[in-house]
Design an enzyme around this catalytic site. Structure first.
Site, PDB file in Angstrom:
ATOM      1  N   HIS A 118      39.495  66.797  20.594  1.00  0.00           N
ATOM      2  CA  HIS A 118      38.536  67.398  19.676  1.00  0.00           C
ATOM      3  C   HIS A 118      39.192  67.947  18.413  1.00  0.00           C
ATOM      4  O   HIS A 118      38.494  68.194  17.420  1.00  0.00           O
ATOM      5  CB  HIS A 118      37.774  68.523  20.385  1.00  0.00           C
ATOM      6  CG  HIS A 118      36.864  68.038  21.470  1.00  0.00           C
ATOM      7  ND1 HIS A 118      35.506  67.904  21.304  1.00  0.00           N
ATOM      8  CD2 HIS A 118      37.113  67.646  22.745  1.00  0.00           C
ATOM      9  CE1 HIS A 118      34.953  67.463  22.426  1.00  0.00           C
ATOM     10  NE2 HIS A 118      35.916  67.292  23.311  1.00  0.00           N
ATOM     11  N   ASP A 133      40.888  70.585  10.127  1.00  0.00           N
ATOM     12  CA  ASP A 133      39.872  70.724  11.163  1.00  0.00           C
ATOM     13  C   ASP A 133      39.611  69.361  11.777  1.00  0.00           C
ATOM     14  O   ASP A 133      39.553  68.355  11.053  1.00  0.00           O
ATOM     15  CB  ASP A 133      38.574  71.271  10.553  1.00  0.00           C
ATOM     16  CG  ASP A 133      37.798  72.160  11.508  1.00  0.00           C
ATOM     17  OD1 ASP A 133      37.990  72.019  12.729  1.00  0.00           O
ATOM     18  OD2 ASP A 133      37.021  73.002  11.031  1.00  0.00           O
TER      19      ASP A 133
END
Length: 461
Positions: free
Chosen positions: A163, A371
């Site tokens: 993730h 991110d």
């Protein structure tokens, strides 16, 4: 909604269970979030299971059924939690995988519990799995688990989803246990990443440091073929759209703007309080813009919601202190009486209130330094059913590969950041603007159910 292609059982192995235990009430509650929403119907249809930690150090729970899913809790002692999670996950892997924005720390006494806890997860999972099952391992906390499961059990397929970003090989090579991590990941049949850059970074590292061969989409290792997939995670857009359209949300959004003094433009930031999010840089960019454009003082208001994160880690307490000090200095320099340019909230916000803030905001300011995806950007877009608003997005967020119609910017460049914010402010009032229409098409067609279908389809479901 995802429809499974076979009746094979899916077993999720993740750091946390999809439910949380309420000690006061003595009961389990389903955790909020798109990931749980997307996977719950799949696990229910296939009578699947979820292996994960309860979140409470030192507390044992027997396996049980909740929401028609078999929950298999892992027990972690306080010492394991501190070495595995606080130490290796947060002190080593998190900064390393986020471009070493903070210097990673490499301690052997953290590596040992990381390896041991991964082994515990794999052993518990192996007891649950059968030869017809698909094992799907989630995220950086459990990178050794795929190969460990392969050593312990015979299963149909093993998948792994990362993730967070996978770093360039020049950074990853710093890790003293780099080969062990790569070999753990290469135990999977399918490895999936949020972005093309992460897939390429992993393939380069696997070839250079672990002896794998082949292109970035399909690696050969130890006489096996491993599929390397890009599958950017999405959100449950229907939830955000439905709540955004409700009369209650509209009333609350209007009340928020009223309490802010009915400014011409509301700019919003929503983040976990983390050094990777670039909160300080966006505040400095706002300061730069207001110094250049004093006519905007009082007309533009910035609201920053900083969700508390890892409060037991000293570095995160220091980050909070630094951010709050910066808020005070900027407001002290630029505020007029009763009209501060920055409103800062350090708290968690219920989803209904969060969506009201999204609706109240003319500009969403998303500036991570690195991110994996950033779902806040997608959530904001999903609430703009009238096609108003504008999104300023860091080019270092995984979401930038999909949301190309946002105002993309390098967050390290304060002048460019201030310029992007100014452009977004000007564009935000245009109803039905093309940028927002394009963003909504992208977010709507690549939601969390599309993501789960894409990942599990590659795993043979």
């Amino acid at each position: 909604m995802v429809v499974t292609r076979t009746e094979r059982r899916v077993v999720i192995i993740a750091n946390r269970l999809p439910i949380a235990y309420d000690n006061k009430k003595g009961e389990w509650k389903t955790s909020p979030g798109g990931l749980v929403s997307a996977l719950t119907p799949i696990l229910q249809q296939t009578h699947g299971a979820w292996v994960g930690w309860s979140g409470i150090p030192g507390q044992d729970f027997e396996p049980f059924i909740h929401a028609d899913i078999r929950q298999v809790p892992i027990t972690l002692s306080q010492a394991e939690y501190e070495g595995f999670y606080v130490g290796f996950c947060n002190g080593t892997l998190w900064p390393l995988y986020h471009d070493a924005i903070r210097a990673p720390r490499y301690h052997r006494h953290w590596w040992r519990p990381y390896s041991e806890v991964n082994q515990s997860f794999a052993e518990v999972a192996a007891d649950v799995l059968t030869s017809q099952d698909v094992a799907w391992v989630q995220d950086y906390q459990l990178q050794l688990v795929p190969q460990m499961i392969r050593d312990l059990a015979h299963v149909h397929r093993i998948g792994f989803y990362l993730h967070i970003p996978f770093p360039p090989v020049e950074l990853f090579s710093q890790l003293p246990w780099r080969r062990q991590v790569l070999e753990g990941l290469l135990g999977a049949d399918v490895l999936a990443f949020q972005s093309r850059s992460s897939r390429i970074n992993f393939a380069v590292a696997a070839r250079r440091l672990a002896g794998a061969t082949g292109p970035s989409t399909r690696l050969e290792w130890q006489d096996r073929t491993i599929t390397i997939q890009v599958a950017p995670i999405g959100i449950d857009t229907s939830v955000f759209d439905r709540l955004a359209r409700s009369e209650a949300t509209g009333r609350l959004a209007r009340r928020i703007r009223s309490r802010l003094g009915d400014p011409k433009v509301v700019v919003l930031g929503v983040d976990r309080l983390d050094y990777t999010k670039g909160i300080d840089l966006r505040m400095r960019a706002l300061q730069t813009l207001l110094q250049r454009r004093p006519d905007l003082v009082g007309e533009v208001v910035f609201v920053q919601i900083a969700v508390p994160s890892r409060g037991d880690v000293a570095e995160y307490r220091l980050i909070r202190s630094d951010i709050e000090g910066l808020v005070g200095r900027i407001n002290g320099d630029l505020a007029e009486v009763g009209r501060p340019p920055i409103h800062y909230l350090h708290r968690s916000v219920p989803i209904e209130q969060l969506i009201a803030y999204y609706r109240a905001a003319d500009v969403m300011f998303v500036t991570p330094l690195r991110d994996g995806m950033n779902l806040v950007a997608k959530e904001y877009v999903a609430t703009r059913f009238d096609n108003t608003g504008a999104l300023v997005l860091s080019e270092f967020a995984g979401a930038a590969e999909q949301l190309t119609q946002a105002f993309l910017v390098n967050p390290y460049d304060l002048d460019a950041l201030a310029g992007a914010l100014e452009g977004a402010i000007e564009a935000s009032s245009v109803r039905g603007n093309r940028r927002m229409k394009a963003l909504r098409r992208s977010v709507g067609s690549n939601d969390v159910f599309w993501w789960a279908d894409r990942c599990l389809g590659t795993l043979g479901l």
